[in-house]
Design an enzyme around this catalytic site. Structure first.
Site, PDB file in Angstrom:
ATOM      1  N   ASP A   1      -0.737  -6.311   0.003  1.00  0.00           N
ATOM      2  CA  ASP A   1      -1.353  -5.524   0.983  1.00  0.00           C
ATOM      3  C   ASP A   1      -2.693  -5.335   1.028  1.00  0.00           C
ATOM      4  OD1 ASP A   1       0.733  -4.974   3.171  1.00  0.00           O
ATOM      5  OD2 ASP A   1       1.308  -3.315   1.817  1.00  0.00           O
TER       6      ASP A   1
ATOM      7  N   GLU B   1       8.903  -4.146  10.865  1.00  0.00           N
ATOM      8  CA  GLU B   1       9.337  -2.870  10.500  1.00  0.00           C
ATOM      9  C   GLU B   1       9.897  -1.962  11.506  1.00  0.00           C
ATOM     10  OE1 GLU B   1       7.939   0.696   7.602  1.00  0.00           O
ATOM     11  OE2 GLU B   1       6.461  -0.975   7.815  1.00  0.00           O
TER      12      GLU B   1
ATOM     13  N   ASP C   1       0.899  -1.191   0.038  1.00  0.00           N
ATOM     14  CA  ASP C   1       0.001   0.169  -0.048  1.00  0.00           C
ATOM     15  C   ASP C   1       0.795   1.284   0.062  1.00  0.00           C
ATOM     16  OD1 ASP C   1       0.855  -0.303   2.683  1.00  0.00           O
ATOM     17  OD2 ASP C   1      -1.077  -0.186   3.314  1.00  0.00           O
TER      18      ASP C   1
END
EC number: 2.1.2.11
Length: 263
Positions: A81, A179, A42
């Site tokens: 995503d 992340e 995304d």
């Protein structure tokens, strides 16, 4: 690469390489490279559509990007995503989103966060769709996180992320993106799980790495995250090529005689 290869790669300690991709032309290039898998992220909202966050992109737009990538990389493992709020509107809406990107050509879907979504992940997996989890800095929660910030620095946050990682595995995720978390935490999570971890800003102790295509090719300008390595100055090279084209046209050096049709 297929879904059965992931446990083998973790067991053999063979790093998995993933890159984002959003269009047919770049997907063809990725398919001819040594990259293992593609993430249709995304992040397209930012690098392809010019938004400041990933939030504005829709399910239909994600499906469009997946279709383009699948045409360019017909044999590559492609993860799509599920965009902002796609999994938060009830089971039917969530499964409609899953159906849209899978029918567009995805091999699996990626879902940010696990709190309040474990049952949904189980349902998606039971429906025959592989699910990749995503913890740490989850860009769809940027407003709640107070910006794009490193996660898992405090003991409480470390404990929470470790717990959530195990929940992702228990719910049936085949892989987990970590992340912007400290390297020590990413390593601890990786060691504690049977499923593979894919890091981005999480050090080198994960089972693989992912980067945004436009970042690693140096096509973006402005803010550059610490974890990004630019493998070429793509923006400068493209600008140079465009400037040379403009100069050739203005100087009547293009088209040359061999580039014209006689008649």
């Amino acid at each position: 690469m297929n879904i059965l290869n992931f446990p083998e790669r973790k067991k053999g300690r063979e790093a998995i390489v993933m890159v984002t991709c959003y269009d047919y032309t770049m997907a063809r290039i990725v398919a001819d490279s040594a990259i293992d898998m593609i993430l249709v992220g995304d992040s397209a909202a930012m690098v392809m559509h010019g938004h400041d966050t990933t939030l504005p992109i829709s399910v239909d737009e994600m499906a469009m990007h997946v279709r383009a990538v699948r045409r360019g990389a017909p044999e590559t493992f492609v993860v799509a995503d599920l965009p902002f709020l796609a999994t938060r509107k009830g089971l039917e809406a969530a499964m409609d989103a899953v159906e849209a990107v899978m029918k567009a050509g995805a091999s699996a879907v990626k879902i940010e966060g696990i709190e309040g979504q474990a049952d949904l992940v189980r349902h998606i997996v039971a429906s025959g769709v592989p699910v990749m989890g995503h913890l740490g800095l989850t860009p769809q929660a940027v407003n709640q996180l107070g910006g794009f910030r490193v996660q898992g620095r405090s003991e409480d946050d470390r404990a929470r992320l470790m717990r959530e990682a195990r929940e992702c595995q228990a719910a049936g995720c085949f892989a987990l993106v970590l992340e912007c978390v400290p390297e020590s935490l990413a390593e601890a999570i990786t060691r504690s799980l049977d499923i593979v971890t894919i890091g981005i800003g999480a050090g080198d102790r994960t089972d693989g790495q992912v980067l945004v295509m436009h970042d690693l090719l140096g096509l973006t300008d402005g803010f550059k995250p610490k974890f990004v390595r630019q493998y070429m100055d793509g923006r400068a090279q493209v600008c140079q090529a465009l400037d040379q084209y403009a100069s050739d046209v203005r100087e009547r050096a293009f088209p040359a005689p061999e580039e014209r049709y006689a008649g």
